[in-house]
Design a protein around this motif. Structure first.
Motif, PDB file in Angstrom:
ATOM      1  N   MET B   9       0.829  -1.207   0.000  1.00 33.74           N
ATOM      2  CA  MET B   9       0.000   0.000   0.000  1.00 33.74           C
ATOM      3  C   MET B   9       0.863   1.257   0.000  1.00 33.74           C
ATOM      4  O   MET B   9       0.562   2.240  -0.670  1.00 33.74           O
ATOM      5  N   LYS B  10       1.937   1.200   0.750  1.00 33.60           N
ATOM      6  CA  LYS B  10       2.846   2.352   0.832  1.00 33.60           C
ATOM      7  C   LYS B  10       3.450   2.618  -0.554  1.00 33.60           C
ATOM      8  O   LYS B  10       3.523   3.758  -1.020  1.00 33.60           O
ATOM      9  N   SER B  13       0.894   4.055  -2.859  1.00 33.65           N
ATOM     10  CA  SER B  13       0.557   5.451  -2.543  1.00 33.65           C
ATOM     11  C   SER B  13       1.630   6.406  -3.053  1.00 33.65           C
ATOM     12  O   SER B  13       1.401   7.606  -3.155  1.00 33.65           O
ATOM     13  N   ARG B  14       2.788   5.898  -3.386  1.00 29.53           N
ATOM     14  CA  ARG B  14       3.845   6.775  -3.898  1.00 29.53           C
ATOM     15  C   ARG B  14       3.612   7.195  -5.343  1.00 29.53           C
ATOM     16  O   ARG B  14       4.280   8.097  -5.848  1.00 29.53           O
ATOM     17  N   ILE B  16       2.454   9.198  -8.221  1.00 29.95           N
ATOM     18  CA  ILE B  16       1.983  10.584  -8.273  1.00 29.95           C
ATOM     19  C   ILE B  16       1.029  10.808  -9.431  1.00 29.95           C
ATOM     20  O   ILE B  16       0.573  11.919  -9.656  1.00 29.95           O
ATOM     21  N   GLY B  17       0.775   9.759 -10.208  1.00 31.53           N
ATOM     22  CA  GLY B  17      -0.217   9.880 -11.290  1.00 31.53           C
ATOM     23  C   GLY B  17       0.244  10.692 -12.480  1.00 31.53           C
ATOM     24  O   GLY B  17      -0.572  11.227 -13.224  1.00 31.53           O
ATOM     25  N   VAL B  79       9.456   8.664 -10.137  1.00 36.88           N
ATOM     26  CA  VAL B  79       9.640   8.517  -8.693  1.00 36.88           C
ATOM     27  C   VAL B  79      10.187   7.130  -8.342  1.00 36.88           C
ATOM     28  O   VAL B  79      10.253   6.750  -7.182  1.00 36.88           O
ATOM     29  N   GLY B  80      10.597   6.399  -9.371  1.00 37.25           N
ATOM     30  CA  GLY B  80      11.308   5.142  -9.147  1.00 37.25           C
ATOM     31  C   GLY B  80      10.455   3.989  -8.635  1.00 37.25           C
ATOM     32  O   GLY B  80      10.952   3.107  -7.944  1.00 37.25           O
TER      33      GLY B  80
END
Lengths: 445, 360
Positions: B9-10, B13-14, B16-17, B79-80
């Motif tokens: 989940m973490k 959530s990273r 950024i779309g 963002v990798g």
């Protein structure tokens, strides 16, 4: 589940466009519920027009049933521009991506609004679109025009508006207009009213653009600013020396870029043009740096490119710090850049949120990037509060929001710009009496 | 209610779309940029599922499992995030809690019955004698990979090329175990691990100097197998002058290469060494991979659309050759074309079958 009028509107649109071009399933609706802003709103449906007539028809039906529409390009907005906040129907423009006309000699291109920047930049061999808002060329021409996107290179090339000679737009009334100014911009005002209207005045279907030539020579520098006020002094010195700067970008609190030397900011500058011009401006710049005792080093153009593709370095932050981010774009008087940055810093420390500021001292363009943990509800709320706090402080400084990326869901209010809100609202009322075009964005009804 | 692990989940959530993963996503391009089909939507929708914002229907479950599995989505993520890895992990999590989509049932079943998830009554090593046993301590152990067994001409040509590099090439033969790659991408973590272990044991017993895989998926998914993908291996051999390329007789042969998404551009480098071969620049989302197996089997119309789209682009670029690097993909396309080797004026050819005549 979509409301009754929306269902009827969608059925009617499907009968004309064909069911393949109308998406109503939960999966599809959810896939069009986000952009790069971190917010989420589910549309009642998604329509995918392929030609101008489709759009006129979609707008006609939407007006008939009073169902709002939201045009969408690639969904790279940082401010929720293409999000259907009132359960609107999303109009996905990506299938309208043709190159209609091109001319290598004059740099004129006529393209459909759904064309992506990375494809636009392949059209003419020696010309380019200097505004690359998402850093990867995924954004569409329509999106760039709707938000009047800017980049660090806007110092030289202006915002997107400077490259737009005309647009074809379908108004909320269903009427299609060609708004073009080929010659001197004596009557550009109407075109400029449409550019940056954030999808609230109509849907752009195509645009006539003039792409600038790629510069023959480029020289770029990285400089360190011990104090943020150096930014103000540098921009004054540059203006006094009459140097034509191509790009300027400064990063404050970006410790990964700044390093451990104790500088408050690190900046990047570029001069470009013919070799002779670039050399003269470069040598003048060096004299300024030396006079002001500012450490500088020349960097290669590849490194400079990565800076002008700004969003990449911003995203890099989220990558390194493994967090989400919320961005707010501000425009302040150039001599108040430092004050704006200090207000952002204060907000960050008061609300215990890491914040990085990216700013362009020559434009007075300041972007605050708050980094937060999206799984921590309290932190999400504090981030929201920080954004509003920064907006308040910016207004107090006489600044405004939304430059270069649009205001989107945050909206421009009377206390920010009474004149704009008053005139724009009247225009909106006249063109879109039912407020079906992208409601809830740019201004309040 | 679906509950993913905290770490998954973490990671979700990273996101950024930003949509960078869509730029290299074949599914996104083939569907005329339909957001739902792209990699960004898969990540976002899986995240919504984990946050209970969307219901898990059979359609949704199938959707999570059926992308082309090329893994190109992770190439551009600013963002990798390893997008493909997250998609596969969420599939495994769903399988672990008992959500198995109907679309993968045939593959699971085929694996149980035949030892390979691709099914289709696969008989391995048809080009070899039925009682063939691989030699021990060979210079090269040629692990063909499931799909290569369905295209014996490609397997034979691969063997011929390998024999030019080292004299003692041992094909793994009719008893070649499944590597587990396809099982891994459909979330069958345990079966995949079991398959991989079997294969490791098989390799250990034969103790070859090097293992060359005809399929890039196995080599890239499981680095611990220490396999070299065919194209990369040939590329290295050319680099160290063990073999040489031969020029093409006709001048200016335009080649539209459908590269393997799991190799590092080796086929292109090899072709560029061949005189008179002109490799056309292709968009970065054009690739092929045996990870497309599930789509080929469960949504053949989508696979046809994919082929139609890329063959149109190839034909628009005036290609003489429509060349497919990955044997799996070649095999699937051959079936779509019902064995025809000409299409829209282009010669349809697999990379190894072309290369065998241009290597000495």
């Amino acid at each position: 589940m979509a409301e009754e009028p929306a269902i009827k509107a969608v059925e009617e649109i499907a009968s004309q466009l064909g069911e393949r071009y109308v998406l109503i399933e939960d999966l599809d609706r959810s896939a069009y519920s986000y952009d790069a802003s971190g917010m989420q709103y589910i549309p009642s449906a998604v329509v995918r027009p392929v030609e101008l007539e489709d759009i006129s028809f979609i707008i006609e039906v939407a007006n008939k049933y009073g169902v709002p529409l939201v045009p969408r390009g690639s969904g790279t907005s940082l401010v929720g521009g293409p999000l259907p906040i009132e359960g609107s129907i999303v109009v996905d423009m990506q299938m309208m991506n043709k190159i209609l006309e091109k001319d290598e000699y004059t740099g004129l291109v006529r393209v459909e609004a759904g064309l992506r920047l990375l494809d636009l930049n392949k059209v003419l061999s020696n010309r380019f679109m200097p505004i690359n808002p998402d850093g990867m060329g995924f954004s569409t021409v329509g999106g760039l025009i709707a938000e009047d996107a800017a980049s660090p290179l806007s110092v030289k090339y202006g915002t997107t508006a400077a490259m737009v000679l005309g647009v074809e737009v379908v108004l909320p009334t269903g009427e299609t207009l060609l708004v073009e100014q080929p010659g001197p911009p004596s009557k550009r005002n109407i075109l400029n009213l449409l550019i940056g209207s954030e999808g609230t005045l109509g849907i752009f279907t195509s645009a006539l653009l003039r792409l600038p030539l790629r510069p023959e020579s480029r020289i770029a520098y990285k400089i360190e600013m011990i104090d943020i006020s150096d930014a103000v002094s540098i921009q004054t010195a540059i203006k006094r020396a009459n140097i034509s700067i191509a790009g300027f970008e400064a990063y404050h609190n970006y410790k990964e870029l700044i390093g451990e030397k104790g500088a408050e900011a690190v900046s990047f500058l570029e001069v470009s043009g013919t070799k002779e011009c670039a050399d003269v401006w470069s040598s003048k710049l060096r004299s300024i740096f030396k006079e002001m005792d500012i450490p500088f080093e020349e960097i290669d153009t590849e490194e400079a490119d990565s800076i002008w593709e700004r969003r990449k370095s911003i995203y890099e932050l989220a990558k390194r710090r493994k967090s989400a981010m919320r961005v707010i774009s501000l425009l302040v008087h150039t001599h108040l850049t430092r004050d704006a940055i200090q207000e952002i810093d204060r907000t960050g420390s008061r609300l215990k949120l890491p914040v990085v500021t990216v700013f362009n001292p020559l434009l007075g363009w300041v972007m605050a990037i708050f980094l937060y943990d999206p799984t921590d509800e309290k932190e999400v709320k504090r981030t929201e509060k920080a954004i509003f706090n920064v907006i308040d402080r910016t207004i107090a400084l006489g600044g405004s929001i939304g430059f270069g990326i649009g205001a989107g869901i945050t909206k421009i209010t009377s206390d920010m710009d009474e004149g704009f809100v008053s005139i724009f609202s009247s225009v909106k009322e006249a063109l879109d009496p039912n407020w079906i075009m992208n409601p809830g964005k740019l201004i309040e009804r | 209610m679906v509950k993913f692990s905290r770490s998954l989940m973490k990671e979700l959530s990273r996101c950024i779309g930003c949509g960078a993963c869509n730029i290299s996503c074949p599914m996104f391009h083939v569907s005329d940029f339909k957001e739902t089909e792209g990699a960004r939507a898969r990540i976002k929708l899986i995240s919504m599922l984990g946050n209970n914002k969307i219901d898990l229907t059979e359609e949704f479950l199938g959707y999570i499992f059926t992308c082309i599995n090329c893994g190109l989505c992770m190439d551009l993520c600013p963002v990798g995030i390893d997008v493909f890895d997250i998609i596969v992990k969420s599939r495994s999590s769903l399988v672990d809690i008992g959500y198995v989509p109907l679309v993968t049932v045939d593959m699971r079943d085929a694996r149980r019955r035949t030892g390979s998830p691709i099914g289709e009554g696969l008989t391995k090593g048809v080009w070899l004698p039925p009682d063939f046993q691989p030699e021990k301590n060979a210079d090269i152990l040629f692990f063909a990979g499931c799909w290569v067994h369905t295209a014996p001409d490609v397997a034979i040509n691969m063997s011929k090329i390998l024999q030019k590099i080292a004299p003692n090439v041992a094909p793994a033969g009719p008893n070649e175990p499944c590597c587990g790659g396809l099982l891994y991408v459909i979330g069958e973590r345990d079966s995949a691990e079991e398959s991989k272990e079997n294969l490791l044991k098989f390799i250990k017993e034969l103790s070859p100097k090097v293992v060359v895989s005809g399929c890039s998926l196995c080599a890239s998914l499981f680095p611990d197998l220490e396999m070299k993908y065919f194209s990369s291996f040939v590329d290295e051999a050319l680099e160290s002058n063990k073999i040489k390329t031969k020029s093409m007789k006709r001048k200016k042969n335009k080649i539209f290469l459908i590269r393997s998404c799991h190799s590092n551009g080796a086929a292109r480098r090899i072709l560029e060494r061949i005189k008179n071969a002109v490799v056309i620049d292709t968009p970065n989302w054009i690739c092929c991979d045996c990870g497309a197996t599930l789509i080929y089997q469960s949504e053949p119309e989508k696979f046809d659309e994919w082929f139609k789209k890329i063959s149109e682009i190839a034909s628009d670029s005036d290609a003489d050759y429509f060349m497919i690097e990955e044997p799996a993909c070649y095999s699937m396309i051959s079936k779509v074309l019902e064995g025809k080797n000409k299409y829209k004026g282009m010669k349809i050819i697999s990379f190894p079958s072309f290369l065998v005549n241009h290597i000495s």
